[in-house]
Design a protein around this motif. Structure first.
Motif, PDB file in Angstrom:
ATOM      1  N   ASP A  97       0.866  -1.179   0.000  1.00  0.00           N
ATOM      2  CA  ASP A  97       0.000   0.000   0.000  1.00  0.00           C
ATOM      3  C   ASP A  97       0.906   1.232   0.000  1.00  0.00           C
ATOM      4  O   ASP A  97       1.028   1.932   1.002  1.00  0.00           O
ATOM      5  CB  ASP A  97      -0.898  -0.038   1.242  1.00  0.00           C
TER       6      ASP A  97
ATOM      7  N   TYR B 188     -12.225  -1.219  15.123  1.00  0.00           N
ATOM      8  CA  TYR B 188     -11.512  -0.043  14.615  1.00  0.00           C
ATOM      9  C   TYR B 188     -11.588   1.109  15.613  1.00  0.00           C
ATOM     10  O   TYR B 188     -12.659   1.437  16.126  1.00  0.00           O
ATOM     11  CB  TYR B 188     -12.125   0.392  13.279  1.00  0.00           C
TER      12      TYR B 188
ATOM     13  N   HIS C 169      -2.772  -3.853   4.311  1.00  0.00           N
ATOM     14  CA  HIS C 169      -4.038  -3.219   3.925  1.00  0.00           C
ATOM     15  C   HIS C 169      -4.450  -3.718   2.539  1.00  0.00           C
ATOM     16  O   HIS C 169      -4.751  -2.915   1.657  1.00  0.00           O
ATOM     17  CB  HIS C 169      -3.892  -1.694   3.834  1.00  0.00           C
TER      18      HIS C 169
ATOM     19  N   HIS D 184      -9.982  -2.081   8.559  1.00  0.00           N
ATOM     20  CA  HIS D 184      -8.572  -1.682   8.521  1.00  0.00           C
ATOM     21  C   HIS D 184      -7.704  -2.628   7.710  1.00  0.00           C
ATOM     22  O   HIS D 184      -7.042  -2.214   6.767  1.00  0.00           O
ATOM     23  CB  HIS D 184      -8.063  -1.580   9.962  1.00  0.00           C
ATOM     24  N   GLY D 185      -7.668  -3.921   8.073  1.00  0.00           N
ATOM     25  CA  GLY D 185      -6.800  -4.824   7.342  1.00  0.00           C
ATOM     26  C   GLY D 185      -6.528  -6.116   8.081  1.00  0.00           C
ATOM     27  O   GLY D 185      -7.310  -6.542   8.935  1.00  0.00           O
TER      28      GLY D 185
ATOM     29  N   THR E 224       1.702   0.433   5.867  1.00  0.00           N
ATOM     30  CA  THR E 224       1.683  -0.908   6.473  1.00  0.00           C
ATOM     31  C   THR E 224       3.115  -1.343   6.806  1.00  0.00           C
ATOM     32  O   THR E 224       4.086  -0.741   6.354  1.00  0.00           O
ATOM     33  CB  THR E 224       0.959  -1.993   5.644  1.00  0.00           C
TER      34      THR E 224
ATOM     35  N   VAL F 296      -9.121  -5.767   3.491  1.00  0.00           N
ATOM     36  CA  VAL F 296      -9.919  -4.669   4.039  1.00  0.00           C
ATOM     37  C   VAL F 296     -11.398  -4.907   3.754  1.00  0.00           C
ATOM     38  O   VAL F 296     -12.255  -4.652   4.612  1.00  0.00           O
ATOM     39  CB  VAL F 296      -9.460  -3.317   3.464  1.00  0.00           C
TER      40      VAL F 296
END
Length: 253
Positions: free
Chosen positions: A36, A145, A112, A173-174, A40, A117
């Motif tokens: 990303d 989150y 991410h 978020h991931g 990250t 996500v």
């Protein structure tokens, strides 16, 4: 990034081995298209009594990262070895929390990815609809989150949510995985990411989805440790390193 001086002669052989493995993991994340931009993080603890770990230099693409460019920091986020690079404080918050709480979490990966996500946004989270999903579901946690990960107080809640698991979905978020070494953490992430990709594509088909029978899921959960050890990362790691040497040389510098 060949202009970065090598630190091989300044560190122990054990640290250099972790540095090369972690640099390889960064290059592999870029290879599979999971990165990303410069955001990250992947981190790894350095062997020894000091609780020091390595993390990516903020502002460098994952495809550029080398063993020497990784930044060595302590649990307070302070550099313990000279480096021209800074680190992302949000990445430090998440990774330091897991490293500090889990002795077995020698490597922590957080991504991410689009599919990761997307699944993290779904109320049901990861669904038991594929063989790939069963491995993460054997020890998967969720963390709600709380905005950008800059609040030190979130560390306690994140660690409590993770528990003893090796897979986590960060809501909205991931994805996050951890393991005793880089190879295992990478394979964990590969399987979790693949499960998310399958779920999003299956849902896009528009038809009814066939869930994996509950007894199979419960059986996997009861034998989670055995299941994950049988799929140890070293089964694929040497081949992945050979691929990098062929296609993306320079990461060992």
């Amino acid at each position: 990034m060949d202009t970065i001086p090598s630190v091989k002669e300044q560190v122990s052989a054990a640290e250099w081995a972790v540095r090369t493995d972690l640099a390889a993991a960064y290059r592999l994340v870029a290879h599979f298209g999971w990165d990303d931009l410069v955001f990250t993080h992947l981190s790894a603890r350095i062997p020894g009594p000091e609780h020091h770990f390595l993390i990516n230099p903020y502002g460098m693409l994952f495809e550029e990262i080398t063993a020497s460019s990784l930044v060595k920091i302590d649990l307070a986020g302070k550099k313990v070895m000279a480096s021209p690079f800074d680190i992302n404080p949000a990445g430090f918050t998440i990774h330091s929390a897991v490293h500090e709480a889990r002795e077995d979490a020698q490597c922590v990966m957080h991504l991410h990815t689009v599919d990761g996500v997307a699944v993290s946004c779904q109320k049901e989270g990861l669904r038991a609809i594929s063989q790939q999903s069963l491995f993460p579901l054997s020890n998967l946690s969720y963390h709600g989150y709380e905005g950008l990960a800059l609040n030190p107080e979130e560390k306690v809640r994140l660690v409590n949510d993770l528990g003893r698991n090796h897979f986590m979905i960060l809501r909205n978020h991931g994805l996050l995985t951890c393991a005793p070494n880089v190879a295992d953490a990478f394979l964990n992430m590969y399987i979790l990411q693949k499960a998310c990709e399958v779920q999003i594509r299956a849902q896009a088909g528009g038809g009814d989805l066939i869930p994996v029978p509950t007894p199979i899921i419960e059986g996997i959960r009861k034998s989670a440790d055995i299941v994950m050890k049988q799929s140890g990362g070293m089964i694929a790691w040497p081949a992945l390193l050979r691929m990098l040497d062929r296609n993306n040389a320079g990461w060992r510098h």
